[in-house]
Design a protein around this motif. Structure first.
Motif: not given
Length: 467
Positions: A144-149, A285-287, A290-291, A297-298
């Motif tokens: 899978t390509a690296p996730p930007v986040l 994986y996206e979910v 993002i979580a 961030l919190v």
């Protein structure tokens, strides 16, 4: 979601993962080879005491379920084995979920070790390794390509490491603002390396340039990590060069190497090679990513607030899992190097003719004729704590007495932490410790005496003590 991944950063992810696996291996190897004397069942500060002082809520980990030296050894050597497997690319031979689980293993194992390590594991790079390792769990594998986040979270971590270190210097010792700190630092740093003598002897104008370049790299360049390419790549490259300079000038365990590791995925490697075929990210994986991003961030609120605070603190963890931390180093610089020299004697009664024999440490200065050695990224924990002890006896109050007791017993595990035991056949009758002032010799003194250090007695640290 097309925006979720960045195909061109696959090589940056790959070199990051390989480098992190090497750092993990170093950390677990350090733990496996040193724990019995430091936190083992018969160690100077047993892990059992740390477990009693903390709780599941404040220090969760595997050793809450059970602690024994054998189990600790299993944890440490398992961490070594998993690190080798990751270095060999095992995560790219399994499905995405299994790869994430594989990366979670060293994170959980090392978290468990840090939670029982007490003062021996109170260094900022422990939290840095855990925070980096946590983010690595969600970086994916070759399928899978690296996730930007996650790539942005790694830059956010690198920013806090460098910017936090820069701010603590600018707000701290006035010598950083006067550009004079490196007149002393190469000589007084915790554990000099084989080139530190030569760095110290550089002309003072060069030291001014070193400090000024440090301010630029730590206070201005980190902001450029969040700009478009190729500027972000250039910023990461400057950080890597600066860290390599620090690698050459001293021994800071894996701090510099881990900082370099964090800079690698910020570099755009796409002009060098075409990305391989990679599948789209599954929805689950996206979910998850993002979580995790929202969680980080919190948790970043308190570390970010610390950065802008006039009362900025260094190397503080704000959550029990060390997920988001604050970093910094050398807010103040020692002008004089003090060293605790530990000696023993066979004489049961001290008299004017008593012969004292010095214990040799692996990394910290001792014999003036001995050129400092290179040990980083390996971490000599006892040697580092001896540097703190010389600054103030308060740093050694909890462990120095037990250390001396084990020298009086010729404890095998403790002696393995040392380079030289002057009493190989039988324990000494008495042990003492004295504080000396050390300074690097001049070129003339080095040629005349062959000594890299000149030392002068200052005071007693521990009067002669018997078993």
């Amino acid at each position: 979601m097309e925006w979720f991944t960045a195909d061109g950063y696959w090589l940056g992810r790959l070199v990051f993962q390989k480098a992190l696996a090497v750092v993990y291996l170093t950390a677990f190897l350090t733990a496996a080879l040193q724990f019995r004397a430091l936190i083992g069942e018969r160690g100077m500060l047993p892990a059992a005491g740390e477990l009693r002082r903390t709780s599941w809520r404040t220090a969760p980990g595997l050793f809450r379920l059970h602690y024994s030296d054998r189990f600790f050894a299993v944890v440490a050597w398992t961490g070594c084995a998993v690190s080798v497997a990751l270095l060999a690319g095992a995560d790219n031979q399994v499905p995405l979920g299994a790869a994430m689980a594989l990366w979670a293993v060293p994170w959980l194992l090392y978290l468990s070790i840090v939670q029982v390590g007490g003062v021996w594991y109170g260094f900022g790079w422990e939290s840095l390794l855990l925070e980096t390792g946590f983010l690595a769990v969600f970086l994916g594998n070759a399928g899978t390509a690296p996730p930007v986040l996650v790539l942005w979270l790694l830059r956010w971590l690198l920013f806090r490491v460098e910017f936090g270190a820069g701010l603590i210097k600018w707000r701290g010792d006035a010598c950083w603002r006067k550009l004079t700190c490196l007149d002393f630092h190469h000589e007084t740093q915790p554990m000099p390396g084989p080139l530190s003598w030569f760095f110290h002897r550089l002309p003072r104008p060069v030291h001014r340039v070193e400090v000024a370049a440090n301010h630029v790299t730590q206070l201005l360049v980190p902001v450029l990590l969040f700009t478009p390419q190729p500027v972000a790549s250039a910023a990461a490259g400057l950080m890597i060069v600066t860290q390599l300079w620090l690698v050459l000038s001293g021994n800071f365990a894996w701090l510099n190497w881990l900082t370099i590791t964090l800079a690698l995925p910020a570099v755009d490697w796409s002009p060098l090679t075409e990305p391989p075929a990679q599948r789209g990210a599954p929805v689950w994986y996206e979910v998850v990513v993002i979580a995790v991003t929202a969680l980080v961030l919190v948790l970043s609120y308190r570390p970010a607030r610390n950065l802008v605070s006039r009362r900025q603190v260094m190397n503080r963890s704000f959550d029990p899992l060390h997920l988001v931390n604050t970093y910094g180093a050398f807010g103040s610089i020692s002008r004089v190097r003090l060293e605790v020299v530990v000696e023993g004697t066979d004489d049961a009664v001290v008299h004017p003719g008593t012969v004292w024999k010095e214990y040799g440490f692996k990394g910290k200065p001792g014999d003036p004729h001995r050129l400092p050695r290179q040990f980083a990224p390996y971490h000599l924990r006892l040697d580092w704590m001896m540097w703190f002890a010389a600054l103030s006896p308060a740093y050694a109050r909890s462990w120095f007495g037990p250390f001396v007791e084990r020298l009086l017993e010729n404890d095998r595990d403790t002696l393995r932490l040392l380079r030289h035991n002057p009493f190989p056949d039988a324990p000494p009758a008495q042990v003492r410790a004295r504080v000396f002032r050390y300074r690097f010799t001049t070129w003339r003194e080095l040629r005349a005496t062959g000594c890299w250090w000149h030392r002068t007695f200052v005071r007693d640290f521990l009067r002669p003590t018997r078993a």
